[in-house]
Design a protein around this motif. Sequence first.
Motif, PDB file in Angstrom:
ATOM      1  N   CYS A  78      45.950  38.824  50.111  1.00 31.05           N
ATOM      2  CA  CYS A  78      45.294  38.793  48.802  1.00 31.05           C
ATOM      3  C   CYS A  78      44.961  37.355  48.402  1.00 31.05           C
ATOM      4  CB  CYS A  78      46.195  39.449  47.759  1.00 31.05           C
ATOM      5  SG  CYS A  78      45.529  39.412  46.087  1.00 31.05           S
ATOM      6  N   ASN A  93      36.802  33.986  48.428  1.00 31.35           N
ATOM      7  CA  ASN A  93      35.789  34.373  47.437  1.00 31.35           C
ATOM      8  C   ASN A  93      35.468  33.217  46.494  1.00 31.35           C
ATOM      9  OD1 ASN A  93      35.525  36.927  48.478  1.00 31.35           O
ATOM     10  ND2 ASN A  93      36.884  37.880  46.986  1.00 31.35           N
ATOM     11  N   THR A 115      40.087  42.166  47.039  1.00 29.47           N
ATOM     12  CA  THR A 115      41.184  41.313  46.574  1.00 29.47           C
ATOM     13  C   THR A 115      42.061  42.064  45.585  1.00 29.47           C
ATOM     14  OG1 THR A 115      39.764  39.390  46.871  1.00 29.47           O
ATOM     15  CG2 THR A 115      41.722  39.099  45.496  1.00 29.47           C
ATOM     16  N   SER A 139      42.056  36.088  50.541  1.00 31.31           N
ATOM     17  CA  SER A 139      40.823  36.750  50.117  1.00 31.31           C
ATOM     18  C   SER A 139      40.307  36.121  48.821  1.00 31.31           C
ATOM     19  CB  SER A 139      41.082  38.244  49.914  1.00 31.31           C
ATOM     20  OG  SER A 139      39.964  38.882  49.364  1.00 31.31           O
ATOM     21  N   TYR A 140      41.214  35.895  47.881  1.00 24.42           N
ATOM     22  CA  TYR A 140      40.850  35.243  46.617  1.00 24.42           C
ATOM     23  C   TYR A 140      40.282  33.851  46.871  1.00 24.42           C
ATOM     24  CZ  TYR A 140      41.398  32.833  42.187  1.00 24.42           C
ATOM     25  OH  TYR A 140      41.167  32.083  41.060  1.00 24.42           O
ATOM     26  N   TRP A 143      35.088  41.449  44.152  1.00 23.69           N
ATOM     27  CA  TRP A 143      36.543  41.331  43.991  1.00 23.69           C
ATOM     28  C   TRP A 143      37.334  42.594  44.300  1.00 23.69           C
ATOM     29  CZ3 TRP A 143      38.252  36.665  43.926  1.00 23.69           C
ATOM     30  CH2 TRP A 143      37.454  35.641  43.419  1.00 23.69           C
TER      31      TRP A 143
END
Length: 156
Positions: free
Chosen positions: A43, A50, A132, A46-47, A129
């Motif tokens: 997570c 992004n 995430t 991924s955040y 999003w």
Amino acid sequence: MGEGRRRAEPWRLRVERARQGRLLFWRVGCIFGIVAVVLATACFFSYRQNRKLQARADHAAGTVVELRRGGDSTYRPVMSFRTAQGQSVTFATSWATNPPAYRVGDPVSVIYDAAAPDQARIDGFLAFWAGTLILGFVAGVFGLLFAILMIVAKRG
């Protein structure tokens, strides 16, 4: 003396079974804790990915040019847009829905990295999003189960 020894054995068996039960809760809890940490790490990355894309990305106006039908009756929108350099790019989303989220000809806002415009995305909150958020939610559930199992294992 033999009689007293027989009465003590069932008590010892109960204590041993309770200890084994606590040990099982502890082991399963550890597995859930490891899964929670792995998912939370995914997570986080991924955040971070992004946010990096948002910081360096260009925006463009695109159009839905096709709806690709998936094997399970879902539809994946295919978008077309022009980069700031004038290059025409067509891409399909990584997700599909039923009913289709878009119709052919619908305008969309696209976000892309100039170094890799073929990996563009729709510039929308959920399109950007959702992965995430799902990773974070599932990590939280596994973390909560880890905590509960550890408490049960400790208290017996």
